[in-house]
Design an enzyme around this catalytic site. Structure first.
Site: not given
Ligand code: 2AM
Length: 484
Positions: A130, A185, A188
């Protein structure tokens, strides 16, 4: 000739190219490959010129350049392309070689691929990356999971190229088995949806309620970015509000109010429903984008459906501070919900997640990076088994300080007809979570009334189930042992 390549990278789109350049800067020899070979040539004659990067024009050539165990990372479109490449590479590999997927893959696919490669003696790594273009080039947040035996072989490269926090710790650590990296992820990204929605609600209240100009809001966000809310998303919001179009007017006000989404927020929501964890704030954030996309219907409805006038006549400085409190408290709720989901996933999918380490990985490099995540890391470090972020003394205190302002904002928004779904759901969650007794007793009665679903009683042990014949009609049949 001894092979020189430390790692190969397949997929020369923006993220791939930037990650290769980042690895090169850190002293690793990278072999670059892409399905469309002309992109290899373009890259080698462009950005990669004069570097140690090696261009490969076939998979065979790519593999030949690699030291063993071979490390091959893909940054290609998620889905079938990843499986296709895996099958194309396998014939050239030997046991112990490592295939890494750094794309935006579904965690269930990473679980499947770990098993698939393991059965062939190969090690799979599914990793979240990211930070967008800039992050890939200067230091992203990297969240790797997969076969644990792969970690010692990728650790040095990943931690070298990742973002670092102030004390030099890398925003990259082993997350867990099989799909854990891609799962983290995904969370996130869900949290990112929530953070963005909260900022948009603050903006909406200031603009519609307080009638503030973009320049005035720019100042407010600049101020907020100096305190607990200091984060990448607050910072870019400050800059966006200060940005002028060619005619000198704020560009943001000319942008059509329909939000797009690529799907990771939706995946988070679907997964939360499956695991039974109320991540209500991310839910509102996803659905708010959906409502925003119904532009034509909204335009038509705006002419027919009336509500109160939005002007908020409260003391402006004080109300802005209340909005800050609402944003901060709601953000704490959102992260508490996100970590509740992580905990449920760890238990359901058999991962040993380290929550403090996850907070540290998000602390820098990625879109949700913030000071705040440093505090979350501290909370989990102080108490490894912290059952809920809201019970951490620091966050408990912060919520207490914000509560009055937060309630005032939610109440005022409701009275003035300004939608604030994320602020409101956060407050509702807080009030429900701290309620010893909720009205689900009535709900259980209803379920038992119409469907003989049974209920437990407060004056009996948990696990004893009762059924009542509420109407005197129908039978006394229920699925359990006790009748009352
Ligand atoms: P391309 O340059 O050959 O299109 C981002 O789209 C990256 O994913 C690009 O490197 C692209 O390769 C690659 N990609 C997309 N779909 C693919 C597929 N079906 N097979 C292989 N590579 C693919």
């Amino acid at each position: 000739m001894e092979p020189k390549g430390d790692i190969a990278l397949i997929g020369l789109a923006v993220m791939g190219q930037n990650l290769i350049l980042n690895m090169n800067d850190n002293g690793f020899t990278v072999v670059a490959y892409n399905r469309t070979i002309s992109k290899v040539d373009d890259f080698m004659n462009g950005e990669a010129k004069g570097t140690n990067i090696i261009g490969a024009r076939s998979i065979e050539e790519m593999v030949k350049h690699l030291k063993r165990p071979r490390r091959i990372m893909m940054l290609v479109k998620a889905g079938q392309a990843v499986d296709d490449f895996i099958d194309q590479i396998i014939p050239y590999l030997e046991p112990g070689d490592i295939i890494i997927d750094g794309g935006n893959s579904l965690f269930q696919d990473s679980i499947r691929r770990t098993e698939y490669l393991n059965a062939r003696g190969l090690l799979f790594v599914g990793t979240g990356v990211s930070g967008g273009e800039e992050g890939a080039r200067r230091g992203p947040s990297i969240m790797p999971g997969g076969h644990p035996d792969a970690w010692p072989h990728v650790k040095d490269i990943f931690q070298a190229i990742s973002a670092k926090v102030e004390d030099g710790s890398p925003c990259c650590d082993w997350v867990g088995n099989d799909g854990a990296g891609h799962y983290v992820k995904m969370i996130h990204n869900g949290i990112e949806y929530g953070d963005m929605q909260l900022i948009c609600e603050a903006y909406h209240l200031m603009k519609e309620g307080l009638g503030m100009s973009a320049d005035e809001m720019h100042e407010v966000f600049a101020d907020w970015n100096k305190g607990e809310l200091d984060s990448y998303l607050i910072e870019i919001t400050r800059d966006i509000l200060g940005f002028k179009d060619i005619d000198g007017e704020p560009l943001v006000e000319k942008i059509l109010d329909t939000a797009g989404q690529k799907g990771t927020g939706k995946w988070t929501l679907i997964n939360s429903a499956e695991l039974g964890i109320p991540i209500t704030l991310i839910g509102e954030a996803v659905y708010s984008r959906c409502i925003s996309a119904m532009k034509e219907e909204r335009v038509a409805a705006s002419k027919k459906l009336r509500g109160p006038k939005p002007a908020i006549r409260n003391d402006r400085t004080k109300f802005i501070e209340d909005i800050r409190s609402a944003l901060y408290a709601s953000k704490i709720i959102s992260y508490a919900q996100g970590f509740m989901l992580l905990r449920a996933a760890a238990s359901d999918y058999g991962w040993k997640l380290k929550y403090g380490e996850i907070a540290l990985m998000w602390r820098g490099g990625c879109i949700i990076r913030s000071q705040f995540l440093g505090k979350i890391k501290e909370a989990f470090e102080k108490r490894k088994r912290l059952p809920n972020l809201l019970l951490d003394p620091h966050f408990k205190r912060e919520i207490r300080k914000c509560q009055r302002g937060w309630r005032n904002v939610v109440a005022t928004a409701a009275k003035k007809g300004i939608p604030a779904p994320a602020f409101s759901t956060a407050l509702n969650f807080f009030d429900a979570f701290r309620s010893e007794r909720l009205p689900a007793n009535l709900l259980q009665a209803q379920r038992d009334y119409f469907g003989a679903h049974t209920y437990e009683r407060i004056d009996h042990e948990r696990g004893e189930f009762f059924h009542t014949n509420w109407t005197g009609r129908g039978g006394n049949v229920s699925s359990t042992t006790y009748d009352a």
